[in-house]
Design an enzyme around this catalytic site. Structure first.
Site, PDB file in Angstrom:
ATOM      1  CE  LYS A   1      -4.326  -1.724   1.954  1.00 52.18           C
ATOM      2  NZ  LYS A   1      -5.370  -1.503   2.979  1.00 52.18           N
TER       3      LYS A   1
ATOM      4  N   GLY B   1      -7.298   1.044  18.865  1.00 53.40           N
ATOM      5  CA  GLY B   1      -6.201   0.639  17.993  1.00 53.40           C
ATOM      6  C   GLY B   1      -5.712   1.784  17.134  1.00 53.40           C
TER       7      GLY B   1
ATOM      8  N   GLY C   1      -3.308   1.165  14.397  1.00 56.76           N
ATOM      9  CA  GLY C   1      -2.569   0.582  13.284  1.00 56.76           C
ATOM     10  C   GLY C   1      -2.938   1.242  11.969  1.00 56.76           C
ATOM     11  N   GLY C   2      -2.458   0.661  10.863  1.00 52.53           N
ATOM     12  CA  GLY C   2      -2.695   1.254   9.553  1.00 52.53           C
ATOM     13  C   GLY C   2      -4.164   1.419   9.216  1.00 52.53           C
TER      14      GLY C   2
ATOM     15  CB  THR D   1       2.476   1.259  21.604  1.00 57.07           C
ATOM     16  OG1 THR D   1       2.761  -0.130  21.813  1.00 57.07           O
ATOM     17  CG2 THR D   1       3.779   2.042  21.541  1.00 57.07           C
TER      18      THR D   1
END
Length: 289
Positions: A73, A134, A136-137, A160
């Protein structure tokens, strides 16, 4: 000459590495048959080191465009000569097409996310506050969709914290970063709760209880998961038990495929119950429900 005649013989592709069991060929194959278009949509496995040359040779290989998934991507984003607004905002491309000889890139994940909610929970975008679990991507597409639809306050929670802070800094005003320990307190005023984590999906603690109490969420809140294997995740099961409106992630997969098909084949397909049942049958056959 009609659009179907112009689309005759057109080819589109799906690429990633490695290519796992993707349902994209099933979706596009269903639409090609439904629309009576003599075209094709084929899986092409491309190694990361070969992606640039693959992208540069689309026209030579007879492709009108295609879909890109992990790990390509970001490489597709870099390869595209022109980007749509969603791709620029998200920083990744999942759809490529050729326009006057130029390689163009777009991202349809945010569209798919919002369209799924529009179909299954109309009025979801009236929520002032959203909680995204979340960072993430995939969460970038979710946050972009929320901001585009006017949600005033988006809280992103991640184990995180620095990942959540990075995402909030990327989007700026209206997006706020929090550690996972703050998630429980944020549930109580969230009109929309979105799970983008792997918690509860196949191979990631499936069958376990989701680690956040959702009973304190507003009674009109909507809960949605971008995961669709399994269809009913631990998060959705818990939200349902708490009395919340729930929306599974399969619709996002189906809706995000619409713009690409229209780009390549010139016909805008519909996400119907028949299509959903077609994909669910494949999932059941694969033991993925």
């Amino acid at each position: 000459m009609d659009d179907k005649s112009m689309a005759r013989g057109r080819k589109a592709f799906f690429t990633g590495f490695p290519i796992r069991h993707s349902r994209s060929p099933l979706i596009h194959g269903f639409w090609l048959k439904e629309q009576g278009i003599d075209g094709s949509y084929e899986a092409v496995e491309v190694k990361p080191e070969d992606f640039s040359s693959f992208a540069a040779s689309l026209a030579a290989n007879g492709f009108a465009g295609g879909n890109v998934t992990i790990p390509h991507k970001e490489a597709a984003y870099a390869a595209a000569e022109s980007l749509d607004e969603a791709a620029r905002a998200i920083g990744a491309v999942n759809t490529l097409w050729l326009e006057n000889g130029r390689l163009c890139g777009g991202n349809t994940d945010a569209y798919g996310f919002a369209a799924n909610l529009d179909a299954s929970a109309p009025g979801w975008d009236k929520a002032d506050r959203a909680l995204v679990l979340g960072a993430g991507g995939a969460s970038r597409a979710v946050v972009h969709a929320l901001l585009s639809r006017g949600v005033c306050h988006v809280s992103v929670v991640n184990r995180t914290l620095s990942r959540a802070e990075e995402l909030a800094a990327h989007f700026g005003a209206r997006v706020y970063a929090h550690g996972w320990d703050e998630a429980q307190a944020l549930v109580s005023n969230a009109g929309l709760i979105v799970n983008t984590t792997a918690l509860g999906m196949s191979g990631h603690g499936e069958g376990q209880d989701f680690p956040i109490d959702l009973t304190c969420a507003p009674k009109e809140a909507v809960a949605t998961d971008i995961v669709y294997v399994p269809l009913r995740t631990a998060f959705l099961n818990k939200a349902e038990k708490a009395g919340l409106k729930t929306v599974d992630g399969l619709g996002m997969l189906l809706h995000q495929a619409v713009p690409g098909f229209e780009r390549w084949f010139g016909q805008r397909p519909q996400v119907t119950q028949a299509l959903r049942e077609h994909i669910l049958a494949d999932m059941a056959k694969a033991g993925a429900l």
